[in-house]
Design a protein around this motif. Structure first.
Motif, PDB file in Angstrom:
ATOM      1  N   GLN A   1       0.852  -1.185   0.000  1.00  0.00           N
ATOM      2  CA  GLN A   1       0.000   0.000   0.000  1.00  0.00           C
ATOM      3  C   GLN A   1       0.894   1.243   0.000  1.00  0.00           C
ATOM      4  O   GLN A   1       1.878   1.307   0.752  1.00  0.00           O
ATOM      5  N   PHE A   2       0.541   2.211  -0.843  1.00  0.00           N
ATOM      6  CA  PHE A   2       1.385   3.389  -0.989  1.00  0.00           C
ATOM      7  C   PHE A   2       0.533   4.587  -1.369  1.00  0.00           C
ATOM      8  O   PHE A   2      -0.640   4.458  -1.779  1.00  0.00           O
ATOM      9  N   SER A   3       1.141   5.753  -1.253  1.00  0.00           N
ATOM     10  CA  SER A   3       0.531   7.007  -1.697  1.00  0.00           C
ATOM     11  C   SER A   3       1.633   7.876  -2.282  1.00  0.00           C
ATOM     12  O   SER A   3       2.788   7.841  -1.838  1.00  0.00           O
ATOM     13  N   VAL A   4       1.282   8.658  -3.290  1.00  0.00           N
ATOM     14  CA  VAL A   4       2.251   9.505  -3.993  1.00  0.00           C
ATOM     15  C   VAL A   4       2.180  10.918  -3.412  1.00  0.00           C
ATOM     16  O   VAL A   4       1.108  11.534  -3.419  1.00  0.00           O
ATOM     17  N   PRO A   5       3.283  11.473  -2.897  1.00  0.00           N
ATOM     18  CA  PRO A   5       3.258  12.841  -2.380  1.00  0.00           C
ATOM     19  C   PRO A   5       2.862  13.834  -3.474  1.00  0.00           C
ATOM     20  O   PRO A   5       3.164  13.634  -4.653  1.00  0.00           O
TER      21      PRO A   5
ATOM     22  N   LYS B   1       1.252  12.181 -17.399  1.00  0.00           N
ATOM     23  CA  LYS B   1       0.553  10.999 -17.901  1.00  0.00           C
ATOM     24  C   LYS B   1       0.594  10.961 -19.425  1.00  0.00           C
ATOM     25  O   LYS B   1      -0.406  11.054 -20.115  1.00  0.00           O
ATOM     26  N   LEU B   2       1.820  10.838 -19.918  1.00  0.00           N
ATOM     27  CA  LEU B   2       2.055  10.774 -21.356  1.00  0.00           C
ATOM     28  C   LEU B   2       2.950   9.577 -21.647  1.00  0.00           C
ATOM     29  O   LEU B   2       3.661   9.080 -20.763  1.00  0.00           O
ATOM     30  N   PRO B   3       2.953   9.098 -22.871  1.00  0.00           N
ATOM     31  CA  PRO B   3       3.894   8.023 -23.215  1.00  0.00           C
ATOM     32  C   PRO B   3       5.339   8.468 -23.009  1.00  0.00           C
ATOM     33  O   PRO B   3       5.664   9.657 -23.067  1.00  0.00           O
TER      34      PRO B   3
ATOM     35  N   ASP C   1       5.496   0.222 -16.128  1.00  0.00           N
ATOM     36  CA  ASP C   1       5.331   1.674 -16.034  1.00  0.00           C
ATOM     37  C   ASP C   1       3.911   1.971 -15.568  1.00  0.00           C
ATOM     38  O   ASP C   1       2.942   1.743 -16.296  1.00  0.00           O
ATOM     39  N   LEU C   2       3.792   2.482 -14.340  1.00  0.00           N
ATOM     40  CA  LEU C   2       2.488   2.778 -13.745  1.00  0.00           C
ATOM     41  C   LEU C   2       2.121   4.252 -13.845  1.00  0.00           C
ATOM     42  O   LEU C   2       1.127   4.675 -13.250  1.00  0.00           O
ATOM     43  N   THR C   3       2.887   5.034 -14.597  1.00  0.00           N
ATOM     44  CA  THR C   3       2.640   6.473 -14.669  1.00  0.00           C
ATOM     45  C   THR C   3       1.246   6.776 -15.195  1.00  0.00           C
ATOM     46  O   THR C   3       0.549   7.668 -14.676  1.00  0.00           O
TER      47      THR C   3
ATOM     48  N   THR D   1      -5.006   6.817 -11.860  1.00  0.00           N
ATOM     49  CA  THR D   1      -5.929   7.887 -12.277  1.00  0.00           C
ATOM     50  C   THR D   1      -5.974   9.035 -11.270  1.00  0.00           C
ATOM     51  O   THR D   1      -6.122  10.192 -11.641  1.00  0.00           O
ATOM     52  N   ASN D   2      -5.860   8.704  -9.987  1.00  0.00           N
ATOM     53  CA  ASN D   2      -5.962   9.726  -8.949  1.00  0.00           C
ATOM     54  C   ASN D   2      -4.804   9.537  -7.971  1.00  0.00           C
ATOM     55  O   ASN D   2      -4.793   8.602  -7.166  1.00  0.00           O
ATOM     56  N   PHE D   3      -3.806  10.418  -8.040  1.00  0.00           N
ATOM     57  CA  PHE D   3      -2.639  10.300  -7.167  1.00  0.00           C
ATOM     58  C   PHE D   3      -2.954  10.655  -5.718  1.00  0.00           C
ATOM     59  O   PHE D   3      -2.177  10.335  -4.816  1.00  0.00           O
TER      60      PHE D   3
END
Length: 614
Positions: free
Chosen positions: A302-306, A315-317, A386-388, A392-394
């Motif tokens: 379990q994690f969260s992105v600061p 969110k681009l290639p 690649d999970l970038t 959908t919601n950081f």
């Protein structure tokens, strides 16, 4: 009585006058002799040819006489003032001679002879002094002594340079500007007791050309999998990794994937201030009965992105831009099996049959596939996930659940990384910062070549067939290296090889970085010995670099070999010779040489050649 006193007074004045004159003359001759030692070559030639003027002979006679007086004064206590003054002049002369030629002892030996002998040999002695001073000033030494000193200095330098080169080979280069603080293991009192964790995994069905887990047999039902979570005395049941083991895992990631620098590690947890990582543990129970190869290990993260990190993720290639940030999931085995150490480098690899889901949504990954002819074999390449673009919601908390069909324990790392192109890594490697590679000087590289020849550990690239079985003289032994890079078959620009490689042959640094920037089975293999060499274990050879500096412009596919000898010299060979010189018959010639069945009874056609004699 008055007459006697007058005579004594006159005698005393005469002695004083003689003393003054002698002192003045001695000072003049001392200056003249001192100037003679540093005069021009023409003056020295005049002295050696005995064509000097009368003043030169007078000065020499006085010098010899003073040398005799010096020896006499050292054996008697009572000496006249004039002799003391003469001794001072001679001491100045002898000191000058010793500075110019410290090995010359003829002056001291001659001073023990009579005054007449000194007068007879004065010109020869002075000529010898001038010759010695001229020899020293021009740097010409006796041939035998110079050769001995040269050999001694060479051997001393060889040992010193070899020691320095071996020290550099054993050094470790860190590809990081920061020095991390070693992590401490969690004390026993802070350890989290092991517990059971049950996770529901979605069906393992086909996604594209294969299943999510790249298995052969799909499972269309949801699976309830229970596994261990927490600390345990049994290694397979412990879900945490901490202390030096965690540092070692991070060092492995950094060493074998220099194209991605970690900015933020989202997979690190904290227990009472101690950082921990996560790894897979053995599955306790499973409701799977429809497959012959069920999952064997699982984990949950379990994690969260600061917010500051989330703002830098686009969110681009992937655009392959310098310092472009991406969110990756990657893994490495905790323990490397022996069968894999020689088969592949220690780069990212998924466990067998990995099934990943983010927030209960399965994700397709590029991983090894189960083989139909042998279900225990899994072959193929593994790419980081690649999970970038998958998140959908950081702002919300994310949950990653993973199950595998591999009994071995794997560490999973979720990190935000910055992309470092090969060109940037190349500039860092050849620079002078702490991120640069180990550099061997010309002398250090030459010393390693000489050591390889002495120990006969060198890899000799030679086109000969080994027909000459004569005994090799160690003093004339040599090895042959190529100035072409094995990756591009073009001239090497920056010669490098691994620190643990036993060969002298080098390859080009830039080509090595470019060829290994893509995932492949032979990634990070040495182009000569095929050992696995990460970038930080490379070293730049200044000795081969000097050879390339002299002959790099003349290197081609037909002329690329250099012959390096034990004494450190080399020879750029002519065009490469073919191993087989006899021309093999081509298929058309073989057909022409066979007789047709219809021509069996006919005589062979005779070819007539006219020879015209002028």
């Amino acid at each position: 009585e008055a007459k006697r006193k007058a005579e004594q007074e006159a005698k005393r004045k005469a002695e004083q006058e003689a003393k003054r004159k002698a002192e003045q003359e001695a000072n003049d001759k001392r200056k003249q002799l001192s100037n003679t030692a540093v005069t021009s070559q023409s003056q020295n030639d005049k002295s050696k040819s005995h064509s000097g003027k009368q003043a030169d002979h007078t000065g020499t006679d006085l010098a010899d006489y003073m040398a005799k007086e010096e020896n006499l004064s050292s054996s008697t206590m009572g000496v006249s003032s004039s002799r003391k003054i003469g001794t001072e002049a001679v001491e100045g002369q002898v000191e000058t001679i010793e500075i110019l030629d410290s090995d010359d002892e003829s002056v001291d030996n001659e001073s023990e002879k009579g005054i007449n002998d000194n007068e007879t040999n004065a010109d020869a002695k002075l000529s010898h002094v001038h010759t010695s001073s001229s020899t020293t000033l021009t740097g010409d030494m006796p041939q035998d002594g110079s050769a001995q000193r040269s050999r001694k200095l060479h051997e001393d330098g060889y040992e010193e340079y070899l020691k320095s080169a071996l020290s550099k080979k054993n050094s470790v280069v860190k590809f990081s500007m920061e020095t991390p603080v070693p992590r401490l293991p969690i004390p026993e009192k802070f350890r989290v007791p092991s517990s059971r964790r049950t996770v529901i995994f979605k069906p393992d069905v086909k996604c594209g050309s294969s299943l999510f887990s790249s298995s052969l047999q799909e499972d269309k039902q949801c699976r309830n999998i229970t596994f261990h979570q927490g600390h345990s005395a049994v290694a397979d049941n412990c879900s945490f990794i901490d202390g030096p083991d965690l540092d070692k895992m991070h060092d492995r990631y950094a060493a074998w994937d220099p194209y991605w620098e970690v900015v933020h590690d989202l997979s690190l947890g904290s227990i009472h201030g101690y950082q921990v990582g996560y790894k897979t543990t053995r599955i306790m129970t499973s409701a799977i009965t429809a497959t012959n190869y069920p999952p064997l290990s699982a984990m949950e993260l379990q994690f969260s992105v600061p917010p500051s990190i989330a703002a830098s993720l686009k969110k681009l290639p992937f655009q392959k831009q310098f310092k472009e940030r991406r969110l990756f999931l990657r893994s490495l085995p905790i323990v490397i099996q022996e069968k894999y150490k020689k088969a592949r480098s220690d780069t990212h690899i998924w466990p067998k049959g990995t099934f990943v889901q983010l927030n209960d949504i399965p994700l397709a990954i590029v991983q090894r596939r189960q083989q139909s002819h042998d279900h225990s074999l899994w072959k193929g390449s593994s790419y980081m996930l690649d999970l970038t673009q998958s998140i959908t919601n950081f702002e919300m908390k994310q949950t990653l659940t993973i199950c595998t069909k591999d009994a071995d324990s794997y560490n999973f790392q979720l990190v935000v990384c910055e992309y470092i192109p090969p060109d940037v890594i190349f500039d860092r490697c050849i620079g002078d910062s702490i991120l640069s590679l180990t550099k061997l000087s010309f002398e250090e590289g030459r010393a390693l070549v000489q050591q390889s020849l002495d120990e006969k550990n060198a890899v000799v690239l030679d086109d000969s067939d080994g027909e000459d079985e004569t005994e090799i003289d160690k003093s004339n032994i040599f090895l042959t290296v190529s100035l072409l890079c094995g990756a591009s078959m073009s001239a090497i620009q920056v010669p490098v090889r691994g620190k643990k490689c036993k060969h002298t042959q080098c390859f080009d640094l830039k080509n090595y970085l470019l060829s290994n920037s893509h995932v492949s089975g032979g990634r990070w293999r040495c182009l000569v010995c095929e050992d696995f060499v990460p970038v930080r274990d490379l070293m730049i050879d200044g000795f081969i670099g000097k050879i390339l500096e002299d002959h790099g412009q003349d290197v081609s596919s037909s002329r690329d070999k250099v012959e390096i000898h034990r004494n450190g010299t080399w020879k750029f060979l002519q065009e490469n010779k073919l191993r087989y010189h006899k021309k093999r018959p081509c298929p058309s010639d073989q057909l022409d040489g066979k007789r047709h069945k219809s021509d069996k009874g006919r005589p062979p056609v005779t070819e007539i050649i006219d020879i015209i004699d002028d």
